[in-house]
Every structure is written in C-alpha cells, then in structure tokens.
Design an enzyme around this catalytic site. Structure first.
Site, short mmCIF file in Angstrom:
data_model
loop_
_atom_site.label_atom_id
_atom_site.label_comp_id
_atom_site.label_asym_id
_atom_site.label_seq_id
_atom_site.Cartn_x
_atom_site.Cartn_y
_atom_site.Cartn_z
N HIS A 203 4.82 6.44 8.35
CA HIS A 203 5.18 5.58 9.32
C HIS A 203 6.71 5.82 9.95
O HIS A 203 7.42 5.58 9.21
CB HIS A 203 5.41 4.35 9.29
CG HIS A 203 3.80 3.45 8.49
ND1 HIS A 203 2.42 3.39 9.43
CD2 HIS A 203 3.26 3.27 7.09
CE1 HIS A 203 1.59 3.43 8.12
NE2 HIS A 203 2.32 2.99 7.06
N CYS B 85 5.20 0.44 15.18
CA CYS B 85 4.88 1.21 14.44
C CYS B 85 4.08 2.39 14.53
O CYS B 85 3.23 2.61 15.78
CB CYS B 85 4.28 0.94 13.07
SG CYS B 85 3.23 1.77 11.70
N HIS C 66 4.47 -0.05 0.24
CA HIS C 66 5.43 -0.48 0.77
C HIS C 66 4.93 -1.85 1.49
O HIS C 66 3.87 -1.89 1.34
CB HIS C 66 5.96 0.40 2.63
CG HIS C 66 4.94 1.02 2.80
ND1 HIS C 66 3.85 2.46 2.82
CD2 HIS C 66 3.84 0.33 4.30
CE1 HIS C 66 2.73 2.40 3.09
NE2 HIS C 66 2.57 1.90 4.11
N HIS D 90 0.12 5.92 0.77
CA HIS D 90 -0.92 6.88 1.71
C HIS D 90 0.21 8.26 2.15
O HIS D 90 1.34 7.86 1.79
CB HIS D 90 -1.70 6.54 3.28
CG HIS D 90 -0.77 5.14 3.65
ND1 HIS D 90 0.79 5.71 4.27
CD2 HIS D 90 -0.56 3.86 3.85
CE1 HIS D 90 1.16 5.39 4.57
NE2 HIS D 90 0.54 3.90 4.83
N GLU E 220 0.55 -1.02 -0.32
CA GLU E 220 0.32 -0.14 0.02
C GLU E 220 0.61 1.40 -0.07
O GLU E 220 1.90 1.27 0.43
CB GLU E 220 -1.23 -0.06 1.10
CG GLU E 220 -0.01 -0.36 2.74
CD GLU E 220 -0.93 0.34 3.92
OE1 GLU E 220 -1.88 -0.63 3.89
OE2 GLU E 220 -0.49 1.22 4.82
MN MN Z 1 1.30 1.80 5.32
#
Ligand code: MN
Length: 146
Positions: A66, A114, A100, A62, A60
């Site tokens: 992270h 995370c 990623h 976005h 994904e």
């Molecule tokens: Mn992610």
C-alpha cells in the site's frame, strides 16, 4: 475529474461503503470510498478510508503493498515492528507481507488516501499463535486490536 461534494471528505458520485463487505468485528468505525478505479496502463486504485475517533482498520498482511497519504486528522499506524504517530500529509508505505494497522487514537477522525494494485491477494489476519507471539513484542504488543 471527481470533485469534492462540498461536505467533508466526500466526492460527487462516489459511494461511501463499509470498510469490508463481509463485515466482522476485527475493525471499527471505518468507511471506504473508491475515488478512481484502475484504468488502461495505470493498474492501481485510489481509495479514501476514514475512521471515526477510536476506530481502527484490520490488523493484516498480504503480498501486495500500500502507499498511503494521511489527509484528515491524525492517528497511529503500525508497520511491522514499529508504531508511528502520523498526521496530515505524512506518506506511509506498507511493504509486502508486513503486519499493519491504522488506529484513530487522537480523538478525531483519521482519513487517508491509499493506492493499491488492482490485482491483489486477499489479506491475512493473524492466527491465534501469531497474535500470542506479536503480543510479546515490546512496541507493537500493546498496540494492535484484533
Ligand atoms: Mn492492508
């Protein structure tokens, strides 16, 4: 204070959730625990994700980023056009709008902390066209699972 519950990588009062509430087949053998919600002037959440051997997170990207630290086992992570073997205490930053995926490719559990902003956009999975294009890439083409 949240203390470990004595079992491996579980904490008192912290529920173990499916990785994604809505399910799907684009990930495998992965769980999520929220160790700390966002509060006051620190609008981030601290989560712990763990994959069983051969598990993987969703491929994904976005707008939000992270910040990850591996704390259990080892595996591989794809960030953009790189694939890197990572293990305990490695720190990985996933920048905005960067493809990623984490994979437990070493025959062991693979767990990481995370940090993520409490306000964030929904992840996007690659379209069929994007998958086809990414498959042509010499490094990541053979790595990712969708
Ligand atoms: Mn992610």
């Amino acid at each position: 204070m949240i203390r470990p519950s004595g079992e491996n990588f579980t904490w008192h009062g912290v529920d173990i959730h499916p990785y994604k509430e809505d399910g799907g087949t684009h990930f495998k053998s992965i769980t999520r625990q929220t160790l700390a919600p966002a509060e006051h002037d620190l609008p981030v959440e601290l989560r712990y994700f763990e994959m069983a051997a051969d598990g993987y997170s969703t491929m994904e990207r976005h707008d939000h980023s992270h910040l990850v630290m591996i704390i259990r086992g080892s595996g591989e992570v794809m960030v953009g056009d790189t694939v890197t073997e990572v293990g305990v205490h490695d720190v990985v930053r996933i920048p905005p709008q960067t493809w990623h995926q984490f994979r437990a490719t070493r025959g062991t559990e693979f767990g990481f902390l995370c940090v993520v902003h409490e306000v964030r956009d929904r992840p996007h999975r690659p379209t069929e066209e994007e998958v086809a294009e990414l498959r042509q890439h010499p490094v990541v083409g053979a790595f990712f699972k969708v």
